[in-house]
Write a protein that holds these residues in place. Structure first.
Motif, PDB file in Angstrom:
ATOM      1  N   ARG A  86     -45.565  92.194 -14.935  1.00 40.22           N
ATOM      2  CA  ARG A  86     -47.015  92.010 -14.964  1.00 40.22           C
ATOM      3  C   ARG A  86     -47.571  92.258 -16.363  1.00 40.22           C
ATOM      4  O   ARG A  86     -48.480  91.562 -16.817  1.00 40.22           O
ATOM      5  CB  ARG A  86     -47.690  92.923 -13.950  1.00 40.22           C
ATOM      6  N   LYS A  87     -47.021  93.239 -17.059  1.00 40.62           N
ATOM      7  CA  LYS A  87     -47.471  93.485 -18.438  1.00 40.62           C
ATOM      8  C   LYS A  87     -47.101  92.312 -19.342  1.00 40.62           C
ATOM      9  O   LYS A  87     -47.874  91.948 -20.233  1.00 40.62           O
ATOM     10  CB  LYS A  87     -46.855  94.792 -18.961  1.00 40.62           C
ATOM     11  N   PHE A  88     -45.929  91.722 -19.102  1.00 41.19           N
ATOM     12  CA  PHE A  88     -45.518  90.577 -19.911  1.00 41.19           C
ATOM     13  C   PHE A  88     -46.430  89.376 -19.656  1.00 41.19           C
ATOM     14  O   PHE A  88     -46.852  88.699 -20.605  1.00 41.19           O
ATOM     15  CB  PHE A  88     -44.069  90.224 -19.588  1.00 41.19           C
ATOM     16  N   VAL A  89     -46.744  89.119 -18.387  1.00 41.40           N
ATOM     17  CA  VAL A  89     -47.524  87.935 -18.036  1.00 41.40           C
ATOM     18  C   VAL A  89     -48.989  88.106 -18.410  1.00 41.40           C
ATOM     19  O   VAL A  89     -49.625  87.172 -18.931  1.00 41.40           O
ATOM     20  CB  VAL A  89     -47.377  87.631 -16.529  1.00 41.40           C
ATOM     21  N   HIS A  90     -49.555  89.289 -18.184  1.00 39.49           N
ATOM     22  CA  HIS A  90     -50.991  89.485 -18.342  1.00 39.49           C
ATOM     23  C   HIS A  90     -51.397  90.076 -19.694  1.00 39.49           C
ATOM     24  O   HIS A  90     -52.589  90.089 -20.013  1.00 39.49           O
ATOM     25  CB  HIS A  90     -51.527  90.371 -17.216  1.00 39.49           C
ATOM     26  N   ILE A  91     -50.432  90.582 -20.463  1.00 35.67           N
ATOM     27  CA  ILE A  91     -50.773  91.167 -21.762  1.00 35.67           C
ATOM     28  C   ILE A  91     -50.022  90.459 -22.887  1.00 35.67           C
ATOM     29  O   ILE A  91     -50.634  89.913 -23.817  1.00 35.67           O
ATOM     30  CB  ILE A  91     -50.467  92.678 -21.796  1.00 35.67           C
ATOM     31  N   THR A  92     -48.696  90.449 -22.802  1.00 37.66           N
ATOM     32  CA  THR A  92     -47.893  89.924 -23.904  1.00 37.66           C
ATOM     33  C   THR A  92     -48.141  88.438 -24.131  1.00 37.66           C
ATOM     34  O   THR A  92     -48.428  88.011 -25.264  1.00 37.66           O
ATOM     35  CB  THR A  92     -46.397  90.166 -23.636  1.00 37.66           C
ATOM     36  N   LEU A  93     -48.043  87.630 -23.094  1.00 39.22           N
ATOM     37  CA  LEU A  93     -48.216  86.196 -23.263  1.00 39.22           C
ATOM     38  C   LEU A  93     -49.616  85.812 -23.745  1.00 39.22           C
ATOM     39  O   LEU A  93     -49.746  85.012 -24.681  1.00 39.22           O
ATOM     40  CB  LEU A  93     -47.876  85.464 -21.958  1.00 39.22           C
ATOM     41  N   PRO A  94     -50.700  86.357 -23.147  1.00 38.88           N
ATOM     42  CA  PRO A  94     -52.034  85.997 -23.685  1.00 38.88           C
ATOM     43  C   PRO A  94     -52.237  86.428 -25.130  1.00 38.88           C
ATOM     44  O   PRO A  94     -52.815  85.674 -25.930  1.00 38.88           O
ATOM     45  CB  PRO A  94     -53.000  86.729 -22.740  1.00 38.88           C
ATOM     46  N   MET A  95     -51.752  87.620 -25.490  1.00 34.08           N
ATOM     47  CA  MET A  95     -51.939  88.078 -26.861  1.00 34.08           C
ATOM     48  C   MET A  95     -51.063  87.302 -27.841  1.00 34.08           C
ATOM     49  O   MET A  95     -51.405  87.194 -29.027  1.00 34.08           O
ATOM     50  CB  MET A  95     -51.618  89.578 -26.957  1.00 34.08           C
ATOM     51  N   LEU A  96     -49.957  86.754 -27.355  1.00 35.63           N
ATOM     52  CA  LEU A  96     -49.057  85.979 -28.224  1.00 35.63           C
ATOM     53  C   LEU A  96     -49.356  84.483 -28.199  1.00 35.63           C
ATOM     54  O   LEU A  96     -48.650  83.719 -28.856  1.00 35.63           O
ATOM     55  CB  LEU A  96     -47.598  86.191 -27.802  1.00 35.63           C
ATOM     56  N   SER A  97     -50.354  84.065 -27.450  1.00 27.36           N
ATOM     57  CA  SER A  97     -50.598  82.626 -27.307  1.00 27.36           C
ATOM     58  C   SER A  97     -50.831  81.910 -28.643  1.00 27.36           C
ATOM     59  O   SER A  97     -50.337  80.790 -28.819  1.00 27.36           O
ATOM     60  CB  SER A  97     -51.769  82.386 -26.350  1.00 27.36           C
ATOM     61  N   PRO A  98     -51.548  82.484 -29.633  1.00 26.65           N
ATOM     62  CA  PRO A  98     -51.636  81.792 -30.931  1.00 26.65           C
ATOM     63  C   PRO A  98     -50.283  81.642 -31.615  1.00 26.65           C
ATOM     64  O   PRO A  98     -49.999  80.595 -32.208  1.00 26.65           O
ATOM     65  CB  PRO A  98     -52.589  82.675 -31.745  1.00 26.65           C
ATOM     66  N   VAL A  99     -49.444  82.679 -31.509  1.00 23.76           N
ATOM     67  CA  VAL A  99     -48.119  82.625 -32.118  1.00 23.76           C
ATOM     68  C   VAL A  99     -47.234  81.627 -31.375  1.00 23.76           C
ATOM     69  O   VAL A  99     -46.475  80.866 -31.985  1.00 23.76           O
ATOM     70  CB  VAL A  99     -47.483  84.029 -32.130  1.00 23.76           C
ATOM     71  N   ILE A 100     -47.338  81.618 -30.051  1.00 21.96           N
ATOM     72  CA  ILE A 100     -46.560  80.665 -29.260  1.00 21.96           C
ATOM     73  C   ILE A 100     -46.953  79.235 -29.616  1.00 21.96           C
ATOM     74  O   ILE A 100     -46.102  78.357 -29.786  1.00 21.96           O
ATOM     75  CB  ILE A 100     -46.764  80.933 -27.757  1.00 21.96           C
ATOM     76  N   PHE A 101     -48.253  79.006 -29.730  1.00 24.07           N
ATOM     77  CA  PHE A 101     -48.716  77.665 -30.085  1.00 24.07           C
ATOM     78  C   PHE A 101     -48.192  77.248 -31.453  1.00 24.07           C
ATOM     79  O   PHE A 101     -47.732  76.117 -31.636  1.00 24.07           O
ATOM     80  CB  PHE A 101     -50.242  77.628 -30.076  1.00 24.07           C
ATOM     81  N   PHE A 102     -48.227  78.148 -32.418  1.00 29.90           N
ATOM     82  CA  PHE A 102     -47.728  77.824 -33.762  1.00 29.90           C
ATOM     83  C   PHE A 102     -46.239  77.492 -33.717  1.00 29.90           C
ATOM     84  O   PHE A 102     -45.794  76.493 -34.315  1.00 29.90           O
ATOM     85  CB  PHE A 102     -47.977  79.000 -34.703  1.00 29.90           C
ATOM     86  N   ASN A 103     -45.458  78.306 -33.015  1.00 31.57           N
ATOM     87  CA  ASN A 103     -44.022  78.049 -32.947  1.00 31.57           C
ATOM     88  C   ASN A 103     -43.708  76.754 -32.206  1.00 31.57           C
ATOM     89  O   ASN A 103     -42.815  75.997 -32.612  1.00 31.57           O
ATOM     90  CB  ASN A 103     -43.316  79.223 -32.263  1.00 31.57           C
ATOM     91  N   VAL A 104     -44.422  76.496 -31.118  1.00 32.82           N
ATOM     92  CA  VAL A 104     -44.196  75.253 -30.374  1.00 32.82           C
ATOM     93  C   VAL A 104     -44.504  74.050 -31.262  1.00 32.82           C
ATOM     94  O   VAL A 104     -43.750  73.065 -31.296  1.00 32.82           O
ATOM     95  CB  VAL A 104     -45.050  75.218 -29.097  1.00 32.82           C
ATOM     96  N   LEU A 105     -45.611  74.124 -31.993  1.00 34.18           N
ATOM     97  CA  LEU A 105     -45.998  73.014 -32.864  1.00 34.18           C
ATOM     98  C   LEU A 105     -44.961  72.785 -33.958  1.00 34.18           C
ATOM     99  O   LEU A 105     -44.492  71.650 -34.165  1.00 34.18           O
ATOM    100  CB  LEU A 105     -47.361  73.308 -33.484  1.00 34.18           C
ATOM    101  N   MET A 106     -44.573  73.841 -34.661  1.00 35.80           N
ATOM    102  CA  MET A 106     -43.642  73.685 -35.768  1.00 35.80           C
ATOM    103  C   MET A 106     -42.257  73.253 -35.293  1.00 35.80           C
ATOM    104  O   MET A 106     -41.612  72.394 -35.922  1.00 35.80           O
ATOM    105  CB  MET A 106     -43.545  75.001 -36.551  1.00 35.80           C
ATOM    106  N   GLU A 107     -41.777  73.824 -34.199  1.00 35.80           N
ATOM    107  CA  GLU A 107     -40.450  73.461 -33.705  1.00 35.80           C
ATOM    108  C   GLU A 107     -40.428  72.041 -33.154  1.00 35.80           C
ATOM    109  O   GLU A 107     -39.428  71.337 -33.293  1.00 35.80           O
ATOM    110  CB  GLU A 107     -39.996  74.460 -32.635  1.00 35.80           C
ATOM    111  N   THR A 108     -41.517  71.617 -32.533  1.00 35.85           N
ATOM    112  CA  THR A 108     -41.566  70.253 -32.017  1.00 35.85           C
ATOM    113  C   THR A 108     -41.536  69.235 -33.152  1.00 35.85           C
ATOM    114  O   THR A 108     -40.777  68.254 -33.112  1.00 35.85           O
ATOM    115  CB  THR A 108     -42.826  70.053 -31.163  1.00 35.85           C
ATOM    116  N   VAL A 109     -42.351  69.470 -34.165  1.00 32.91           N
ATOM    117  CA  VAL A 109     -42.362  68.557 -35.314  1.00 32.91           C
ATOM    118  C   VAL A 109     -41.000  68.557 -36.010  1.00 32.91           C
ATOM    119  O   VAL A 109     -40.479  67.505 -36.393  1.00 32.91           O
ATOM    120  CB  VAL A 109     -43.486  68.956 -36.295  1.00 32.91           C
ATOM    121  N   GLY A 110     -40.410  69.737 -36.155  1.00 30.86           N
ATOM    122  CA  GLY A 110     -39.091  69.806 -36.776  1.00 30.86           C
ATOM    123  C   GLY A 110     -38.014  69.116 -35.967  1.00 30.86           C
ATOM    124  O   GLY A 110     -37.100  68.489 -36.529  1.00 30.86           O
ATOM    125  N   ALA A 111     -38.088  69.199 -34.636  1.00 25.74           N
ATOM    126  CA  ALA A 111     -37.084  68.559 -33.789  1.00 25.74           C
ATOM    127  C   ALA A 111     -37.163  67.042 -33.883  1.00 25.74           C
ATOM    128  O   ALA A 111     -36.133  66.357 -33.849  1.00 25.74           O
ATOM    129  CB  ALA A 111     -37.264  69.008 -32.342  1.00 25.74           C
TER     130      ALA A 111
END
Length: 331
Positions: free
Chosen positions: A232-257
């Motif tokens: 629950r801490k991972f889903v409700h705290i970690t993921l929302p707080m990391l969403s900008p970082v997740i978006f950046f990594n998804v964008l960069m890795e997708t373009v690189g792939a």
């Protein structure tokens, strides 16, 4: 004899202003010229330091892109030159029997490698975010493969490992699997490139690690008081707080792939062996340009890729408005 009225500024505050005296103004003259000169000097110094980057961008990026865009509208051959043909190359791209094959291989690689790589990097980053002795060594060790993963040497080693008589074939045959190496099986050959991408998860791992360090510990402590478990801490705290970082990594890795070339070319060759199963879009562009010398046709191929990546990027930014949470914003 009557006393004369007070005339000094001390006896009547604000008298000078009421009497029409000029208001107090900022620095003028030499001081003003000096400050503007300093600002001009700083501006000149800034442009001077930017000049090498600006020249490099214009000569090595903008110039070749503009020339490639022009070539895409011509029947340009690397040796004999060419002439203006308009949209002929773009129509020919979709008539090329290899076009949809390369698109399918590239999309499959992007769809499989990017999620697995990001999940693995986030998992390892969460392990390495713990404050324990010797953690710096493990962080460096997990990051190191990303420095050499896309090199020619690693690609050759990877090809040897997954060939028909390689280490992977020997290990799998000991368990009764006689399918040969990945390099000889078209149905699984792309998996060796996916594994190579996952093995080099160091860059997104470091970015995830930096994001995890910025999550306030008070949020986890408050969740523990409320009885929340790790999930629950991972889903409700970690993921929302990391969403900008997740978006950046998804964008960069997708373009690189989408732009993968080196390992695919070294392992699969120009034909995308075996049976075109590793024929990536970028490999097809290289073959058309530097093997067939059809620079105009290859440029049209390349600009279709640029357009496709741009569309994917725009879609991701549109989706990020609803999925990405930034600290301090109200939702």
């Amino acid at each position: 004899m009557s006393a004369s009225p007070p005339t000094t500024a001390e006896s009547k505050p604000g008298a000078a202003g009421e009497a029409g005296a000029p208001p107090v103004r900022g620095p003028r003259g030499a001081a003003g010229r000096r400050s503007s000169g300093i600002r001009g000097g700083e501006r000149l110094a800034g442009y001077t330091f930017m000049l090498p980057w600006l020249i490099g961008t214009a000569v090595l990026t903008i110039g070749p892109m503009a020339w490639s865009l022009y070539l895409s509208f011509t029947d340009y051959h690397l040796i004999r030159g060419g002439e203006w043909t308009g949209l002929t190359n773009y129509r020919a791209v979709f008539d090329d029997p290899m076009f949809f094959r390369t698109v399918r291989v590239t999309l499959m690689y992007v769809a499989v490698s990017v999620p697995i790589k990001l999940v693995a990097s986030l998992f390892v980053a969460m392990l390495l975010s713990q404050r324990r002795r010797g953690m710096g060594f493990y962080r460096a060790a997990f990051y190191m493969p990303s420095l050499i993963a896309m090199s020619v040497g690693v690609a050759l080693i990877w090809k040897a490992l997954f060939s028909n008589d390689g280490v992977q074939d020997s290990i799998m045959s000991s368990f009764g699997w006689e399918g040969g190496g990945f390099l000889g099986n078209p149905s699984v050959s792309i998996l060796m490139l996916v594994l190579l991408a996952v093995w080099s998860f160091g860059a997104p791992m470091v970015i995830f690690l930096a994001g995890l360090m910025q999550v306030p510990q008070q949020l986890y402590e408050a969740a523990e008081v409320d009885g929340a478990g790790k999930w629950r801490k991972f889903v409700h705290i970690t993921l929302p707080m990391l969403s900008p970082v997740i978006f950046f990594n998804v964008l960069m890795e997708t373009v690189g792939a989408f732009q993968l070339f080196g390992p695919a070319y070294i392992i699969g060759g120009e034909a995308g062996a075996p049976a075109w199963s590793t024929l990536f879009y970028t490999v097809r562009i290289y073959t058309l340009a530097f093997t067939d010398f059809r620079m105009g046709f290859a440029s049209a191929y390349a600009w279709i890729l640029v357009l496709a990546v741009g569309i994917v990027t725009i879609i991701m930014f549109r989706a990020a408005k609803q999925l990405v949470f930034y600290a301090g914003e109200d939702r």
